[in-house]
Design an enzyme around this catalytic site. Structure first.
Site, short mmCIF file in Angstrom:
data_model
loop_
_atom_site.label_atom_id
_atom_site.label_comp_id
_atom_site.label_asym_id
_atom_site.label_seq_id
_atom_site.Cartn_x
_atom_site.Cartn_y
_atom_site.Cartn_z
N GLY A 57 64.81 -8.20 8.98
CA GLY A 57 64.83 -9.53 9.58
C GLY A 57 63.43 -10.12 9.42
N GLY A 58 63.14 -11.11 10.26
CA GLY A 58 61.82 -11.76 10.16
C GLY A 58 60.69 -10.77 10.36
N PHE A 78 60.37 -28.06 23.71
CA PHE A 78 61.21 -26.90 24.02
C PHE A 78 60.94 -26.48 25.45
CE2 PHE A 78 63.98 -23.96 21.77
CZ PHE A 78 64.27 -24.68 20.62
N GLN A 110 67.64 -11.80 28.60
CA GLN A 110 67.72 -13.25 28.75
C GLN A 110 69.12 -13.82 28.48
OE1 GLN A 110 65.69 -16.20 25.84
NE2 GLN A 110 64.59 -16.40 27.77
N HIS A 142 70.79 -17.31 27.55
CA HIS A 142 70.46 -18.65 27.07
C HIS A 142 71.40 -19.64 27.73
CE1 HIS A 142 69.87 -22.07 24.46
NE2 HIS A 142 68.93 -21.43 23.76
N LEU A 181 75.74 -20.15 20.14
CA LEU A 181 74.58 -20.86 20.67
C LEU A 181 74.50 -22.31 20.22
CD1 LEU A 181 72.04 -19.91 22.34
CD2 LEU A 181 70.82 -20.18 20.19
N GLU A 197 68.29 -24.88 22.20
CA GLU A 197 67.54 -25.61 23.21
C GLU A 197 66.86 -26.84 22.59
OE1 GLU A 197 65.47 -22.86 25.87
OE2 GLU A 197 63.70 -24.07 25.52
N ARG A 218 64.34 -20.85 30.43
CA ARG A 218 65.76 -20.51 30.35
C ARG A 218 66.31 -19.81 31.58
NH1 ARG A 218 65.56 -18.62 24.05
NH2 ARG A 218 65.47 -20.75 23.30
N HIS A 232 71.47 -13.34 25.27
CA HIS A 232 70.74 -13.86 24.12
C HIS A 232 69.62 -12.97 23.61
CE1 HIS A 232 69.31 -16.90 21.39
NE2 HIS A 232 68.15 -16.99 21.98
N ARG A 268 61.46 -14.82 28.16
CA ARG A 268 60.81 -15.38 26.97
C ARG A 268 61.02 -16.89 26.89
NH1 ARG A 268 62.67 -16.98 21.99
NH2 ARG A 268 64.72 -15.99 22.10
N SER A 300 59.98 -16.28 20.01
CA SER A 300 60.40 -15.07 19.31
C SER A 300 60.15 -15.18 17.80
CB SER A 300 61.87 -14.73 19.57
OG SER A 300 62.22 -13.60 18.79
C1 LIG Z 1 71.72 -17.68 17.56
C2 LIG Z 1 70.26 -17.40 17.80
C3 LIG Z 1 69.34 -18.45 17.76
C4 LIG Z 1 67.97 -18.18 17.97
N1 LIG Z 1 67.08 -19.22 17.91
C5 LIG Z 1 65.75 -18.97 18.05
C6 LIG Z 1 64.78 -20.01 17.90
O1 LIG Z 1 65.09 -21.16 17.59
N2 LIG Z 1 63.48 -19.70 18.09
C7 LIG Z 1 63.07 -18.45 18.41
O2 LIG Z 1 61.87 -18.24 18.56
N3 LIG Z 1 63.98 -17.44 18.55
C8 LIG Z 1 65.29 -17.68 18.36
N4 LIG Z 1 66.19 -16.64 18.49
C9 LIG Z 1 65.70 -15.27 18.67
C10 LIG Z 1 65.16 -14.75 17.36
O3 LIG Z 1 65.87 -15.31 16.28
C11 LIG Z 1 65.27 -13.24 17.25
O4 LIG Z 1 64.77 -12.64 18.41
C12 LIG Z 1 64.46 -12.74 16.07
O5 LIG Z 1 64.81 -13.46 14.90
C13 LIG Z 1 64.62 -11.25 15.85
O6 LIG Z 1 64.02 -10.90 14.63
P1 LIG Z 1 63.89 -9.37 14.21
O7 LIG Z 1 63.25 -9.37 12.87
O8 LIG Z 1 63.25 -8.63 15.30
O9 LIG Z 1 65.40 -8.85 14.11
P2 LIG Z 1 66.66 -9.34 13.22
O10 LIG Z 1 66.42 -10.61 12.51
O11 LIG Z 1 67.84 -9.23 14.09
O12 LIG Z 1 66.73 -8.23 12.10
C14 LIG Z 1 67.07 -6.89 12.39
C15 LIG Z 1 67.09 -6.11 11.10
O13 LIG Z 1 67.24 -4.74 11.40
C16 LIG Z 1 68.18 -4.17 10.53
N5 LIG Z 1 68.77 -3.02 11.22
C17 LIG Z 1 69.25 -2.93 12.47
N6 LIG Z 1 69.71 -1.69 12.72
C18 LIG Z 1 69.50 -0.99 11.60
C19 LIG Z 1 69.77 0.35 11.22
N7 LIG Z 1 70.37 1.22 12.04
N8 LIG Z 1 69.42 0.75 9.97
C20 LIG Z 1 68.84 -0.11 9.09
N9 LIG Z 1 68.58 -1.39 9.41
C21 LIG Z 1 68.90 -1.81 10.65
C22 LIG Z 1 69.16 -5.27 10.19
O14 LIG Z 1 69.76 -5.02 8.95
C23 LIG Z 1 68.22 -6.48 10.15
O15 LIG Z 1 67.70 -6.62 8.85
C24 LIG Z 1 67.55 -16.87 18.26
C25 LIG Z 1 68.47 -15.83 18.30
C26 LIG Z 1 69.81 -16.10 18.09
C27 LIG Z 1 70.78 -14.95 18.20
#
Ligand SMILES: Cc1cc2nc3c(=O)[nH]c(=O)nc-3n(C[C@H](O)[C@H](O)[C@H](O)COP(=O)(O)OP(=O)(O)OC[C@H]3O[C@@H](n4cnc5c(N)ncnc54)[C@H](O)[C@@H]3O)c2cc1C
Length: 600
Positions: free
Chosen positions: A27-28, A129, A253, A255, A265, A268, A299, A366, A407, A412
């Site tokens: 992810g990010g 926000f 949290q 939302h 979702l 916001e 939130r 959320h 948060r 995030s």
């Molecule tokens: C609908 C929605 C809207 C949102 N909007 C916002 C916003 O506008 N602004 C903001 O700041 N935040 C927002 N958030 C929150 C934010 O997007 C997330 O908290 C953040 O993107 C999480 O990023 P991450 O890289 O930690 O995880 P993720 O992007 O969830 O990535 C997780 C990664 O882990 C991998 N993974 C998981 N388990 C395993 C495993 N067992 N083996 C191998 N790989 C695995 C997956 O393949 C994935 O690549 C939003 C969240 C949602 C759900």
């Protein structure tokens, strides 16, 4: 194991790989880490999803940074808002890093090619926000950088392209299921990640000097959630089962604006653009709960106010069980250009057109404020202070803690960029001096046995059945409002589900693309995490941020101004989790803000 391996090899059907740094999650957070890591060390990323399908891509509203592009702003105000938004449980030195490095984080993304919305002069545009204010709470401020309501999608695509540019090696659709640890000079160090390749069902052992967990959240413990099906907390679960702590798990949290009954979702950012919450009689009820910033309160406050309106009989619809998000005064142009996706969601999933009618909404599960504890360098902690050498975590699976007990929106996407980058950079420094750690004799043993057990089980329980019961009890008993009674009931149900879990059998006995088998393993992680959340929530006898106890409605700084550290100590023997979970305290770090009453 006797033979310590260098290159890619296959022994007894198990594939072995070796890299300097292995990142779990694309992810990010994982990809931002990978961009740093790949520039200094041999880096591989293991991900159960194709990188661009990670949940970061679903993020809509924006990413906070005090760029002051459209009005006066500064990182110090951003820090203050983050600390107050988190109800003073935020580690303030960490929040300062988050707010200061936000500016560079946005510029990094801009330089990588991210198409942000622009002002007329061509600067990155910014929107309002919840909880983000000018001059310590005086009025809402424009701090969120955005790309329409697809900010996360743009971030994920931009990061992926840059990973490709830097030659990051991806293992797509590989599920990490275990981490082996080896004792070196009296300290436990990670030696490998054991993963299952979805396509073949083969097991792979990834040996490395450093590992970065970036596996995201665990919203699927709830039924009504904004989270994707895949957010099952695997990374947190793996670390937990190794006896390492999880921090602040009671703070989850909700939302405010999920589509009623569905949880999908609506960002916001809609309220940031001026949308208003109304009850059944059309009243703008947030004026009563947060007179200064109203619908743009944090939130936790907005979600509680919405639930309170419903409890008091002022909800809308046949069952009076939701409130309305009114966007009608924004006009079709704003909705179609700045909020196109959510406008479409409301039309598609509820048959409601936000241009002409208010949209039914209700809080949806959320975001996990808690997670794998790290210090400011993204190093994982084995207790309140001791670092696990070679182990890092970033993003939603980690707890720095910059979000405290609640948060702020847009913090995030910021967190994953700031601490993702830090984790990658620090892992590179670490591997320059570190050696590989010896592997155990049969590193894949635990996963092989787990998979074989599930595949050969003849029990009568189903994954979907147990997961539904878990999600239903969590929705009812560990929601926005909680009491000792509801939490005890949730713990009882979770315990009974854990007892039934070994009786699960999967219909698909094959090796290839066995998603049913993987869902069974994911359910195991969900049960673990739901139990920790519920236990921490039972023990915290106060109300703070996202944790609202009806039976202890006040914040209690005297007894509860500390983080919770939970440890797994053994096997469960009764519905009372205290027989296998130990709770400890960790001090909150203060720099300049004394806790005060939290008014908006
Ligand atoms: C609908 C929605 C809207 C949102 N909007 C916002 C916003 O506008 N602004 C903001 O700041 N935040 C927002 N958030 C929150 C934010 O997007 C997330 O908290 C953040 O993107 C999480 O990023 P991450 O890289 O930690 O995880 P993720 O992007 O969830 O990535 C997780 C990664 O882990 C991998 N993974 C998981 N388990 C395993 C495993 N067992 N083996 C191998 N790989 C695995 C997956 O393949 C994935 O690549 C939003 C969240 C949602 C759900």
């Amino acid at each position: 194991m006797a033979e310590q391996l260098a290159g890619d090899r296959v022994i007894d059907g198990v594939h072995y790989h070796q890299n300097d740094i292995v990142i779990i999650g694309a992810g990010g957070a994982g990809m931002r880490a990978a961009i740093e890591a790949a520039q200094g060390a041999d880096t591989a990323v293991i991900t159960k999803l194709y990188p661009t399908r990670s949940h970061t891509g679903a993020a809509q509203g924006g990413m906070a940074a005090a760029l002051a592009n459209v009005e006066e702003d500064g990182w110090e105000w951003h820090t203050y808002d983050t600390v107050k938004g988190g109800d003073y449980l935020v580690d303030q030195d960490s929040a300062e890093i988050l707010a200061k490095e936000a500016i560079e984080a946005v510029l990094d993304l801009e330089n990588m090619g991210l198409p942000f919305n622009r002002t007329e002069e061509g600067k990155i545009d910014q929107r309002r926000f919840g909880g983000h204010t000018r001059d310590h709470g005086k009025a809402p401020v424009r701090r969120a950088c955005y790309a329409a309501d697809r900010t996360g999608h743009m971030i994920l695509q931009t990061l992926y392209q840059n990973c490709v540019k830097h030659g990051v090696k991806f293992y797509n659709e590989y599920y990490a299921l275990d981490m082996t640890m080896t004792e070196v000079d009296g300290a436990m160090r990670p030696s490998s990640i054991v993963a299952l390749d979805l396509k073949t069902g083969d097991l792979h052992v990834f040996r490395a000097k450093a590992f970065i967990f970036a596996t995201g959240g665990f919203g699927k413990i709830y039924k009504t959630t904004s989270n994707a099906h895949t957010l099952t907390g695997d990374g947190m679960g793996i670390v937990w089962r190794k006896g390492l702590p999880l921090e602040d798990m009671e703070f989850y949290q909700f939302h405010p604006t999920g589509l009623a009954g569905l949880g999908i979702l609506l960002t916001e950012g809609a309220r940031g653009e001026g949308a208003i919450l109304r009850n059944a009689s059309g009243e703008r009820f947030m004026e009563r709960y947060a007179p200064t910033i109203k619908d743009l309160a944090p939130r936790d406050i907005v979600a509680r106010s919405m639930v309170q309106e419903v409890l008091d009989g002022r909800g809308g619809g046949p069952n009076k069980d939701y409130v309305y998000l009114d966007c009608t005064h924004l006009g079709a142009e704003v909705l179609e250009t700045k909020l196109p996706d959510i406008t479409e969601f409301a039309r598609t999933y509820l048959g409601v057109d936000p241009v002409v009618e208010p949209v039914p909404v209700y809080p949806t599960a959320h975001y996990a404020m808690g997670g794998i504890p790290t210090n400011n360098e993204a190093e994982v902690l084995a207790d309140n202070e001791t670092v696990v050498p070679g182990l890092y975590a970033a993003g939603e699976c980690a707890c720095v803690s910059v979000h405290g007990s609640n948060r702020l929106g847009t913090n995030s996407l910021l967190d994953i960029n700031v601490f993702g980058k830090r984790s990658g950079r620090n892992a590179v420094e670490y591997v320059k001096a570190a050696d590989f750690v010896d592997l155990p004799d049969d590193p894949a043993k635990f996963v092989r046995e787990l998979v074989d057990r599930l595949r050969t089980s003849t029990g009568t329980e189903s994954v979907a059945g147990l997961r539904r019961e878990l999600q239903e009890t969590m929705d009812i008993n560990a929601q926005v409002f909680r009491t000792s009674e509801t939490l005890t009931e949730a713990a009882r149900v979770i315990h009974s589900l854990r007892e039934r879990y070994p009786q699960i059998s999967v219909h698909d006995k094959g090796k290839r693309f066995n998603t049913e088998l993987l869902e069974a393993i994911e359910l195991g992680f969900l049960l673990d995490l739901a139990e920790v959340l519920v236990y921490c929530a039972m023990k915290r006898e106060e109300s703070r941020g996202g944790h609202m106890r009806d039976d202890f409605p006040e914040r209690d700084d005297k007894n509860w101004m500390h983080h919770t550290m939970a440890y797994l100590t053994g096997e469960p023997t009764s519905p009372d989790p205290s027989d296998h979970i130990r709770l400890d305290k960790k001090d909150v770090r203060f720099t300049r803000y004394e806790p005060t009453e939290r008014k908006y």
